[in-house]
Write a protein that holds these residues in place. Structure first.
Motif, PDB file in Angstrom:
ATOM      1  N   VAL A  58       0.816  -1.203   0.000  1.00 53.42           N
ATOM      2  CA  VAL A  58       0.000   0.000   0.000  1.00 53.42           C
ATOM      3  C   VAL A  58       0.858   1.265   0.000  1.00 53.42           C
ATOM      4  CG1 VAL A  58      -1.591   1.247   1.555  1.00 53.42           C
ATOM      5  CG2 VAL A  58      -1.914  -1.150   1.112  1.00 53.42           C
ATOM      6  N   GLU A  59       2.139   1.088   0.182  1.00 53.46           N
ATOM      7  CA  GLU A  59       3.055   2.214   0.399  1.00 53.46           C
ATOM      8  C   GLU A  59       2.538   3.055   1.559  1.00 53.46           C
ATOM      9  OE1 GLU A  59       4.089   2.736  -4.227  1.00 53.46           O
ATOM     10  OE2 GLU A  59       4.639   4.436  -2.931  1.00 53.46           O
ATOM     11  N   ALA A  60       2.287   2.366   2.647  1.00 52.46           N
ATOM     12  CA  ALA A  60       1.709   3.028   3.809  1.00 52.46           C
ATOM     13  C   ALA A  60       2.639   4.106   4.351  1.00 52.46           C
ATOM     14  CB  ALA A  60       1.436   1.995   4.895  1.00 52.46           C
ATOM     15  N   LEU A  61       2.037   5.203   4.773  1.00 52.49           N
ATOM     16  CA  LEU A  61       2.803   6.304   5.345  1.00 52.49           C
ATOM     17  C   LEU A  61       2.873   6.208   6.874  1.00 52.49           C
ATOM     18  CD1 LEU A  61       1.328   9.182   3.197  1.00 52.49           C
ATOM     19  CD2 LEU A  61       3.637   8.238   3.041  1.00 52.49           C
ATOM     20  N   GLY A  62       1.897   5.495   7.421  1.00 55.57           N
ATOM     21  CA  GLY A  62       1.893   5.425   8.877  1.00 55.57           C
ATOM     22  C   GLY A  62       1.151   4.208   9.394  1.00 55.57           C
ATOM     23  N   VAL A  63       1.491   3.799  10.594  1.00 61.58           N
ATOM     24  CA  VAL A  63       0.835   2.655  11.231  1.00 61.58           C
ATOM     25  C   VAL A  63       0.504   3.017  12.665  1.00 61.58           C
ATOM     26  CG1 VAL A  63       1.055   0.225  11.903  1.00 61.58           C
ATOM     27  CG2 VAL A  63       2.258   1.065   9.878  1.00 61.58           C
ATOM     28  N   VAL A  64      -0.722   2.707  13.066  1.00 63.67           N
ATOM     29  CA  VAL A  64      -1.081   2.881  14.477  1.00 63.67           C
ATOM     30  C   VAL A  64      -1.273   1.487  15.070  1.00 63.67           C
ATOM     31  CG1 VAL A  64      -2.684   3.839  16.151  1.00 63.67           C
ATOM     32  CG2 VAL A  64      -2.282   5.026  13.990  1.00 63.67           C
ATOM     33  N   SER A 105      10.326  -0.889  14.562  1.00 64.42           N
ATOM     34  CA  SER A 105      11.573  -0.726  13.812  1.00 64.42           C
ATOM     35  C   SER A 105      11.429  -1.186  12.378  1.00 64.42           C
ATOM     36  CB  SER A 105      12.708  -1.544  14.439  1.00 64.42           C
ATOM     37  OG  SER A 105      12.840  -1.245  15.782  1.00 64.42           O
ATOM     38  N   MET A 106      10.812  -2.350  12.199  1.00 61.13           N
ATOM     39  CA  MET A 106      10.633  -2.876  10.843  1.00 61.13           C
ATOM     40  C   MET A 106       9.831  -1.920   9.994  1.00 61.13           C
ATOM     41  SD  MET A 106       9.573  -6.728  11.788  1.00 61.13           S
ATOM     42  CE  MET A 106      10.554  -7.725  12.894  1.00 61.13           C
ATOM     43  N   ALA A 107       8.738  -1.416  10.580  1.00 60.88           N
ATOM     44  CA  ALA A 107       7.874  -0.518   9.812  1.00 60.88           C
ATOM     45  C   ALA A 107       8.620   0.740   9.424  1.00 60.88           C
ATOM     46  CB  ALA A 107       6.633  -0.181  10.625  1.00 60.88           C
ATOM     47  N   ARG A 108       9.416   1.237  10.345  1.00 61.71           N
ATOM     48  CA  ARG A 108      10.173   2.458  10.033  1.00 61.71           C
ATOM     49  C   ARG A 108      11.133   2.226   8.902  1.00 61.71           C
ATOM     50  NH1 ARG A 108      11.467   3.055  15.441  1.00 61.71           N
ATOM     51  NH2 ARG A 108       9.710   4.040  16.475  1.00 61.71           N
ATOM     52  N   LEU A 109      11.741   1.052   8.906  1.00 61.98           N
ATOM     53  CA  LEU A 109      12.683   0.737   7.832  1.00 61.98           C
ATOM     54  C   LEU A 109      12.002   0.764   6.470  1.00 61.98           C
ATOM     55  CD1 LEU A 109      14.816  -2.095   9.455  1.00 61.98           C
ATOM     56  CD2 LEU A 109      15.580   0.184   8.802  1.00 61.98           C
ATOM     57  N   LEU A 110      10.702   0.504   6.478  1.00 69.32           N
ATOM     58  CA  LEU A 110       9.960   0.548   5.216  1.00 69.32           C
ATOM     59  C   LEU A 110       9.353   1.929   4.986  1.00 69.32           C
ATOM     60  CD1 LEU A 110       8.145  -2.896   5.048  1.00 69.32           C
ATOM     61  CD2 LEU A 110      10.254  -2.160   3.941  1.00 69.32           C
ATOM     62  N   GLY A 111       9.769   2.885   5.812  1.00 67.89           N
ATOM     63  CA  GLY A 111       9.335   4.256   5.561  1.00 67.89           C
ATOM     64  C   GLY A 111       8.030   4.666   6.214  1.00 67.89           C
ATOM     65  N   ALA A 112       7.483   3.850   7.081  1.00 69.27           N
ATOM     66  CA  ALA A 112       6.213   4.242   7.706  1.00 69.27           C
ATOM     67  C   ALA A 112       6.457   4.825   9.086  1.00 69.27           C
ATOM     68  CB  ALA A 112       5.285   3.031   7.807  1.00 69.27           C
ATOM     69  N   GLU A 113       5.647   5.838   9.439  1.00 66.65           N
ATOM     70  CA  GLU A 113       5.703   6.402  10.793  1.00 66.65           C
ATOM     71  C   GLU A 113       4.913   5.480  11.711  1.00 66.65           C
ATOM     72  OE1 GLU A 113       7.563  10.021   9.516  1.00 66.65           O
ATOM     73  OE2 GLU A 113       7.121   9.373  11.543  1.00 66.65           O
ATOM     74  N   ILE A 114       5.360   5.373  12.932  1.00 61.48           N
ATOM     75  CA  ILE A 114       4.666   4.464  13.851  1.00 61.48           C
ATOM     76  C   ILE A 114       4.138   5.181  15.075  1.00 61.48           C
ATOM     77  CG2 ILE A 114       5.028   2.527  15.453  1.00 61.48           C
ATOM     78  CD1 ILE A 114       5.004   1.615  12.783  1.00 61.48           C
ATOM     79  N   ILE A 115       2.934   4.844  15.464  1.00 60.34           N
ATOM     80  CA  ILE A 115       2.376   5.335  16.722  1.00 60.34           C
ATOM     81  C   ILE A 115       1.853   4.120  17.488  1.00 60.34           C
ATOM     82  CG2 ILE A 115       0.481   6.612  17.776  1.00 60.34           C
ATOM     83  CD1 ILE A 115       2.248   8.566  16.710  1.00 60.34           C
ATOM     84  N   VAL A 116       2.150   4.088  18.765  1.00 61.89           N
ATOM     85  CA  VAL A 116       1.549   3.055  19.610  1.00 61.89           C
ATOM     86  C   VAL A 116       0.518   3.769  20.468  1.00 61.89           C
ATOM     87  CG1 VAL A 116       1.949   1.455  21.521  1.00 61.89           C
ATOM     88  CG2 VAL A 116       3.616   1.637  19.672  1.00 61.89           C
ATOM     89  N   LEU A 160      -0.172  11.147  13.716  1.00 68.91           N
ATOM     90  CA  LEU A 160       0.410  10.574  12.510  1.00 68.91           C
ATOM     91  C   LEU A 160       0.259  11.520  11.341  1.00 68.91           C
ATOM     92  CD1 LEU A 160      -0.356   6.823  11.803  1.00 68.91           C
ATOM     93  CD2 LEU A 160       1.824   7.983  11.995  1.00 68.91           C
ATOM     94  N   GLN A 161      -0.962  12.016  11.191  1.00 68.06           N
ATOM     95  CA  GLN A 161      -1.219  12.900  10.055  1.00 68.06           C
ATOM     96  C   GLN A 161      -0.352  14.150  10.130  1.00 68.06           C
ATOM     97  OE1 GLN A 161      -5.410  12.811  10.490  1.00 68.06           O
ATOM     98  NE2 GLN A 161      -5.657  11.202   8.937  1.00 68.06           N
ATOM     99  N   ALA A 162      -0.174  14.674  11.340  1.00 68.82           N
ATOM    100  CA  ALA A 162       0.677  15.852  11.494  1.00 68.82           C
ATOM    101  C   ALA A 162       2.106  15.522  11.080  1.00 68.82           C
ATOM    102  CB  ALA A 162       0.651  16.334  12.933  1.00 68.82           C
ATOM    103  N   ARG A 163       2.588  14.364  11.504  1.00 67.41           N
ATOM    104  CA  ARG A 163       3.971  14.001  11.172  1.00 67.41           C
ATOM    105  C   ARG A 163       4.126  13.770   9.683  1.00 67.41           C
ATOM    106  NH1 ARG A 163       6.290   9.575  14.081  1.00 67.41           N
ATOM    107  NH2 ARG A 163       5.358   9.592  16.115  1.00 67.41           N
ATOM    108  N   ILE A 164       3.138  13.090   9.127  1.00 68.99           N
ATOM    109  CA  ILE A 164       3.214  12.768   7.708  1.00 68.99           C
ATOM    110  C   ILE A 164       3.237  14.046   6.881  1.00 68.99           C
ATOM    111  CG2 ILE A 164       1.897  11.769   5.790  1.00 68.99           C
ATOM    112  CD1 ILE A 164       1.046   9.565   7.786  1.00 68.99           C
ATOM    113  N   ALA A 165       2.449  15.033   7.348  1.00 70.48           N
ATOM    114  CA  ALA A 165       2.389  16.295   6.611  1.00 70.48           C
ATOM    115  C   ALA A 165       3.749  16.969   6.535  1.00 70.48           C
ATOM    116  CB  ALA A 165       1.378  17.225   7.255  1.00 70.48           C
ATOM    117  N   LEU A 166       4.635  16.654   7.481  1.00 74.06           N
ATOM    118  CA  LEU A 166       5.948  17.280   7.474  1.00 74.06           C
ATOM    119  C   LEU A 166       6.940  16.554   6.582  1.00 74.06           C
ATOM    120  CD1 LEU A 166       6.374  17.884  11.316  1.00 74.06           C
ATOM    121  CD2 LEU A 166       5.828  19.600   9.589  1.00 74.06           C
TER     122      LEU A 166
END
Lengths: 138, 133, 293
Positions: B39-45, B67-78, B112-118
Motif C-alpha cells: 500500500v506504500e503506507a505512510l503510517g501505522v497505528v 523498527s521494521m515498519a520504520r525501515l519501510l518508511g512508515a511512521e509508527i504510533i503506539v 500521525l497525520q501531522a507528522r506525515i504532513a511534514l
C-alpha cells in the motif's frame, strides 16, 4: 473462558494460552487478598516473564499460586517450575540486559524488581523460581 | 490467530488484543510489512489498549514491529498503553517502547497525520476513496 | 479444676480482706494515673472495673492447679477483657506504663498483703507468691502486648491516610495535570502518587503534566530515582512532562547520577512551568482589556 475467574492454584504451562491462564490465577488471588491494580499488574507481569521462560527453555512446566498470608500480612507466593536444562550461569542470567532468547533482556533481573521476595534455584533437570508480594493488614 | 490490518487511506491500523505466541508474532509482523509495502503506507497505528500485561517478550514484539515498519518508511504510533502497564515496564527497567505513544486511536491518527504532513515525500492528501477492507 | 486449696493463704486473703485489697489497688492506680487529665477516665467506672477484675482473679486463684502453671490461652475471656481494656487506654492516649501499672499494681498489693499475713512455712509462702507472680505477670503481658498492637494499628492507619491525602493530582486545565510534591518522598508515598498520577493521566488524557518539587526538602539519590520512574512512566503514556521547582542541590544530585531528563521541560518556578504547560496546549494567560485593577 469462564474458568478464568475461578480460583486455581496450579497451572500446567505449555503454550501461550496457559501463560494467560496463569496470569489470571495470580491476578485473581491478588485481587482477593486486597492488592491494588498496580500490584496485580506487577504480579501478572512477573508470572508472564517466568512462564514464558519455561516455554522457551524447557517446553513445559508449572506455575503454582498460593496464599501464604499470616496475621500481619496478606501475602501471595508464586512458584514457577520446570524440568528443563537449567540455567548454566545464574549470576549472569540475573544481570540486567542479559538474555539468550533475544528478548529485551529484562528477563529475570526485571522480574525481580517487580516483587518483594525472589528466589531462584537451577540445576539441570529442575529450575524453580519463587516470587512473592505482601500487603500489611490494616 | 490473525490480526486484522484495516486501512484508512495510506494509514494502517492494527490492534493487539491478546498475547501472541512466537509464531503469531512472526505472522503478524510479516503480514504488516507486506501490507506496508503493498500500500506504500505512510503510517501505522498499533493499538495495545487491550493488553493489561506487557512483558519483555511482548515489548520486544512491539518494538521490533515499529523498527521494521520504520525501515519501510512508515511512521509508527503506539496507542492505548494502560497506566500500570507503563509503570511495570519502567520498573522492570524495560527500555522505552521506541515508538511515540498516544492515549487513543483518534489522537494517534491526528499525530500521525501531522507528522506525515511534514514529510518530504508527502504528495497528496487524497487517498480517501479507499475504504476499510 | 481442683479445689485443693494449696493456695490457702491467698484464697483466705481474697475472701476475708477483699474490700481492703480492692481499695489499696485502686489507690495505687489513681496515684499512677493522677497526672492524667480528668476527662480521660471515669473514676467510678474504673472502680467497677477493678472490682470485677479482682473477682475474676480471685476465682482463678481458687482453681489454681496444684502442678504446673495456670492455663491462659489467647481465647481466655480474661485475656479478651484485658485486651479490650488495654486497647481503649491506647486509644485514649494513655502511656504504656500507665496501662501496665493498672495490672502490675495489683501484684504489689497482693504480695505485700501475703507477706503481712505472716506465713511461717517458707515453702507455703513461696507457693503463694509464685502463683501471684504467674497470674498477674501473664495478665500484665497480655495487657502490654494488646496496648502495643493497638498503637501500631493507629499509627499505620494514620500513615495510610497521610499517604492518601498528601499528594493529590490536580487538574490545572483541560488536559493539564499538576502534581505538587511536598515533604519527604519515601517508597510508599512515591508508589502511591505515581499510581495516582498515571491513572489520572490516562483518565483525563493529559497532554501535559507539571511535576512541582518545590516542596521537597531533600533531594537524594533515592528521591531522584523515584522521580525518574514517575517521569518515565508518564512519558510512556504520552504526556509531556514539565518539571518545576528544582533547587541547586537537586540539580547537582540529578546530574551526578547521570540523570539528564531528556524530553522533560524544566523550569525553576511553578509559575514559568505553568506558562510553558499552557503554551503546549495552545493557551496563554492574558490581561482582560477592560478589567479594573
Amino acid at each position: 473462558m469462564n474458568t478464568l475467574t475461578k480460583y486455581c492454584d496450579t497451572v500446567t504451562v505449555r503454550n501461550t494460552s496457559d501463560i494467560v491462564l496463569a496470569r489470571s490465577c495470580a491476578r485473581a488471588l491478588a485481587a482477593r487478598l486486597g492488592f491494588g491494580k498496580a500490584d496485580q499488574t506487577r504480579l501478572a507481569t512477573a508470572v508472564s516473564e517466568l512462564t514464558r521462560n519455561v516455554i522457551m527453555y524447557a517446553g513445559s512446566g508449572e506455575c503454582n499460586v498460593t496464599d501464604t498470608s499470616d496475621a500481619e500480612f496478606n501475602r501471595i507466593e508464586i512458584t514457577v517450575k520446570d524440568h528443563g536444562p537449567g540455567i548454566a550461569d545464574i549470576e549472569l542470567a540475573m544481570q540486567d540486559g542479559f538474555s539468550t532468547g533475544g528478548s529485551m533482556g529484562a528477563g529475570l533481573a526485571g522480574t525481580r524488581r517487580l516483587v518483594e521476595d525472589f528466589s531462584l534455584e537451577s540445576a539441570p533437570g529442575l529450575t524453580k523460581v519463587t516470587v512473592s508480594l505482601s500487603l500489611r493488614r490494616t | 490467530m490473525r490480526i486484522a490490518i484495516p486501512r484508512l487511506g495510506r494509514i494502517l491500523l492494527c490492534a493487539i488484543q491478546q498475547d501472541l505466541s512466537d509464531d503469531d508474532a512472526l505472522e503478524f509482523q510479516s503480514n504488516l510489512l507486506s501490507t506496508i509495502a503493498d500500500v506504500e503506507a505512510l503510517g501505522v497505528v498499533i493499538d495495545i489498549s487491550a493488553l493489561d500485561v506487557v512483558d519483555s517478550f511482548m515489548a520486544r514484539v512491539i518494538n521490533d514491529t515499529a523498527s521494521m515498519a520504520r525501515l519501510l518508511g512508515a511512521e509508527i504510533i503506539v496507542c492505548g498503553i494502560q497506566p500500570f502497564v507503563a509503570l511495570t515496564l519502567v520498573e522492570m527497567g524495560q527500555g522505552l517502547l521506541g515508538a511515540n505513544c498516544t492515549f487513543n486511536l483518534e489522537q494517534g491518527l491526528k499525530t500521525l497525520q501531522a507528522r506525515i504532513a511534514l514529510r518530504g515525500d508527502f504528495t497528496a492528501t487524497k487517498d480517501d476513496d479507499e475504504h476499510f477492507d | 479444676m481442683s479445689a485443693h486449696n494449696h493456695l490457702a493463704a491467698l484464697n483466705l486473703l481474697l475472701t476475708t480482706q477483699r474490700p481492703e485489697i480492692l481499695e489499696k489497688w485502686t489507690a495505687e492506680i489513681l496515684k499512677s494515673w493522677s497526672k492524667r487529665l480528668p476527662n480521660t477516665f471515669n473514676v467510678s467506672e474504673m472502680r467497677l472495673h477493678t472490682a470485677q477484675l479482682l473477682e475474676q482473679v480471685s476465682q482463678i486463684f481458687a482453681c489454681y492447679p496444684t502442678h504446673g502453671l495456670w492455663d491462659f490461652p489467647e481465647s481466655h475471656p480474661l485475656a479478651l477483657i484485658m485486651s479490650e481494656f488495654s486497647a481503649s487506654r491506647a486509644v485514649a492516649g494513655f502511656t504504656p506504663t500507665e496501662t501496665a501499672q493498672y495490672v502490675m499494681s495489683l501484684k504489689s498489693v497482693l504480695t505485700l498483703a501475703l507477706i503481712r499475713v505472716g506465713i511461717t512455712s517458707a515453702a507455703e509462702l513461696e507457693t503463694n507468691l509464685s502463683a501471684v507472680e504467674d497470674v498477674i505477670g501473664r495478665l500484665t503481658l497480655v495487657t502490654f502486648s494488646a496496648f502495643v498492637a493497638t498503637r501500631e494499628r493507629i499509627i499505620l492507619g494514620q500513615s495510610a491516610s497521610l499517604i492518601d491525602l498528601s499528594t493529590p493530582v490536580i487538574r490545572l486545565w483541560d488536559r493539564v495535570l499538576l502534581l505538587p510534591l511536598v515533604g519527604v518522598i519515601d517508597t510508599a508515598r512515591a508508589r502511591k502518587f505515581t499510581e495516582n498520577l498515571l491513572e489520572a493521566i490516562t483518565r483525563y488524557e493529559a497532554s501535559v503534566t507539571v511535576i512541582d518539587v518545590t516542596g521537597v526538602p531533600v533531594f537524594d539519590t533515592a528521591v531522584a530515582r523515584h522521580l525518574m520512574k514517575t517521569v518515565d512512566a508518564a512519558q510512556l503514556l504520552g504526556t509531556r512532562v514539565v518539571m518545576t521547582g528544582l533547587n541547586p542541590e537537586g540539580a547537582l544530585t540529578l546530574t551526578k547520577l547521570g540523570i539528564t531528563m531528556p524530553n522533560v521541560i524544566t523550569r525553576a518556578t511553578l509559575r514559568t512551568g505553568v506558562a510553558e504547560a499552557l503554551a503546549l496546549i495552545g493557551r496563554r494567560i492574558v490581561t482582560i482589556p477592560s478589567s479594573q485593577s
